[in-house]
Design an enzyme around this catalytic site. Sequence first.
Site, PDB file in Angstrom:
ATOM      1  N   CYS A  52       7.280  -5.493  15.631  1.00  0.00           N
ATOM      2  CA  CYS A  52       6.947  -4.494  16.652  1.00  0.00           C
ATOM      3  C   CYS A  52       5.528  -4.793  17.141  1.00  0.00           C
ATOM      4  O   CYS A  52       4.613  -5.015  16.343  1.00  0.00           O
ATOM      5  CB  CYS A  52       7.057  -3.094  16.060  1.00  0.00           C
ATOM      6  SG  CYS A  52       8.711  -2.790  15.394  1.00  0.00           S
ATOM      7  N   CYS A  64       3.353   8.425   1.471  1.00  0.00           N
ATOM      8  CA  CYS A  64       3.929   7.429   2.379  1.00  0.00           C
ATOM      9  C   CYS A  64       4.138   6.145   1.579  1.00  0.00           C
ATOM     10  O   CYS A  64       3.187   5.532   1.109  1.00  0.00           O
ATOM     11  CB  CYS A  64       2.954   7.227   3.542  1.00  0.00           C
ATOM     12  SG  CYS A  64       3.543   6.036   4.737  1.00  0.00           S
ATOM     13  N   CYS A 104       2.368  -2.772  15.885  1.00  0.00           N
ATOM     14  CA  CYS A 104       2.246  -2.493  14.444  1.00  0.00           C
ATOM     15  C   CYS A 104       1.569  -3.658  13.735  1.00  0.00           C
ATOM     16  O   CYS A 104       1.989  -4.809  13.867  1.00  0.00           O
ATOM     17  CB  CYS A 104       3.636  -2.261  13.843  1.00  0.00           C
ATOM     18  SG  CYS A 104       3.617  -2.065  12.055  1.00  0.00           S
ATOM     19  N   CYS A 112      -0.818   5.230  10.258  1.00  0.00           N
ATOM     20  CA  CYS A 112       0.440   4.524  10.559  1.00  0.00           C
ATOM     21  C   CYS A 112       0.162   3.165  11.179  1.00  0.00           C
ATOM     22  O   CYS A 112      -0.622   3.057  12.124  1.00  0.00           O
ATOM     23  CB  CYS A 112       1.259   5.264  11.612  1.00  0.00           C
ATOM     24  SG  CYS A 112       1.752   6.890  11.184  1.00  0.00           S
ATOM     25  N   CYS A 143       6.819  -7.293   6.785  1.00  0.00           N
ATOM     26  CA  CYS A 143       8.011  -6.836   7.509  1.00  0.00           C
ATOM     27  C   CYS A 143       8.546  -8.013   8.318  1.00  0.00           C
ATOM     28  O   CYS A 143       7.772  -8.783   8.884  1.00  0.00           O
ATOM     29  CB  CYS A 143       7.625  -5.688   8.442  1.00  0.00           C
ATOM     30  SG  CYS A 143       9.049  -4.872   9.191  1.00  0.00           S
ATOM     31  N   GLU A 178       0.808  -1.212   0.000  1.00  0.00           N
ATOM     32  CA  GLU A 178       0.000   0.000   0.000  1.00  0.00           C
ATOM     33  C   GLU A 178       0.844   1.266   0.000  1.00  0.00           C
ATOM     34  O   GLU A 178       1.951   1.311   0.538  1.00  0.00           O
ATOM     35  CB  GLU A 178      -0.922   0.002   1.216  1.00  0.00           C
ATOM     36  CG  GLU A 178      -2.032  -1.015   1.038  1.00  0.00           C
ATOM     37  CD  GLU A 178      -3.052  -0.997   2.147  1.00  0.00           C
ATOM     38  OE1 GLU A 178      -4.187  -1.414   1.876  1.00  0.00           O
ATOM     39  OE2 GLU A 178      -2.739  -0.575   3.263  1.00  0.00           O
TER      40      GLU A 178
END
Length: 402
Positions: free
Chosen positions: A145, A134, A148, A379, A141, A121
């Site tokens: 974290c 962004c 996230c 975010c 990933c 995205e």
Amino acid sequence: MSAAPAIIEFDPTLRETPAESTPASLIGLSREALGEAIGAAGVPEKQVRMRSGQLWHWLYFRGATDFAAMTSMSKALRENLASRFTLARPEIVTEQVSEDGTRKWLLRFPPRGAGRPVEAETVYIPEEGRGTLCVSSQVGCTLTCSFCHTGTQKLVRNLTAEEIVGQILVARDRLGDFPDADAPAGGIVPSEGRLVSNVVMMGMGEPLYNFDNVKTALAIASDGDGVALSKRRITLSTSGVAPMIPRAGAEMGVMLAISLHAVRDDLRDELVPINRKWPLAELLDACRAYPGLSNARRITFEYVMLKGVNDSDAEARDLVRLLKGIPAKINLIPFNPWPGSPYECSDWERIERFAEVVNRAGYASPIRTPRGRDILAACGQLKSASERMRKVDREAARIGAL
Ligand code: SAH
Ligand code: SF4
């Protein structure tokens, strides 16, 4: 809270080579590689420099998607290039527009090697006087974290330089942000007046685990003859890959943001597990070694506000102490929840109080307004959110078909 999850190391075998059947793209090549590609296509050596300069202008200044439009080159050359290369953009799977004007694109990228198509995205955030894109650096990933959503997905693969640049080109296509066909050739687009005026590597993925591709892509984004974004308007955000930080400064020269989120190693080990590999002291040393820091060129420290976890006054004071001597800005990010997330966002008064402590110590500490929450573009909500929504859509379609 559960124990901190293990770090999954970046797997270098995930390197991406284009599938045999996919025609080579000219997007995302360094100037040198572009010259080599057209040289191999038969452009005489003496002309390579001039031709690649012309191509660069068409690709990145004009945003051409078709060789036929490149009228400064002979028809024979255009046809030759068109028979060998593609300029295809990533496919837009969905485009969503938030009530606050934020736009989110789910993009599909063709298979690389024996892989399958992947999706990532890109989000556009319009603000007063500027517009920030962004951009994602990876699909998923490898880091985990705990706050996230992207971190709950396993890495599928690195995005190539072509795919990273492709995100910028798609956004500018859709926003009508390329100059008109009659714009003067060779001109440089000023940052002012442009819809995409800033780029942040804050989408999915850890950009410093995809160093070479991100470096090539950002060199293209900041090249004055093409997209021409000033390096001061490009920010790379890292969770803290300490050994690569000074190198990023020296080789990319863009602005740096650090996802700090905690001021003690025990808590940061849990929130940002890469901290177990490169703890705070090492991370901050790497920041101090970032070339070119000054009061006019500061590092942004991102700090997600998690209720009762990292948001006390004592932590705000420790934060100030920790950053002493580093030209810094502190960006407070209200936590964006996702289904099953183990945290809550701090209360507004708490965030303001935290900001006040930091402010009084002389640091700018803007609180980031969450944008595009209605389209799950904020975010830490990327990709998995769309996957979930598409699942809901599929489910609705299935029920509708019954
Ligand atoms: N992987 C890189 C860049 C992408 S994340 C990094 O971690 O820096 C961009 C920013 O959003 C990071 O500061 C990240 O910590 C933050 N973030 C992630 N999930 C979030 C959430 N749910 N709410 C608020 N911020 C989040
Ligand atoms: Fe990866 Fe950044 Fe999310 Fe951490 S915050 S899991 S590094 S995308």
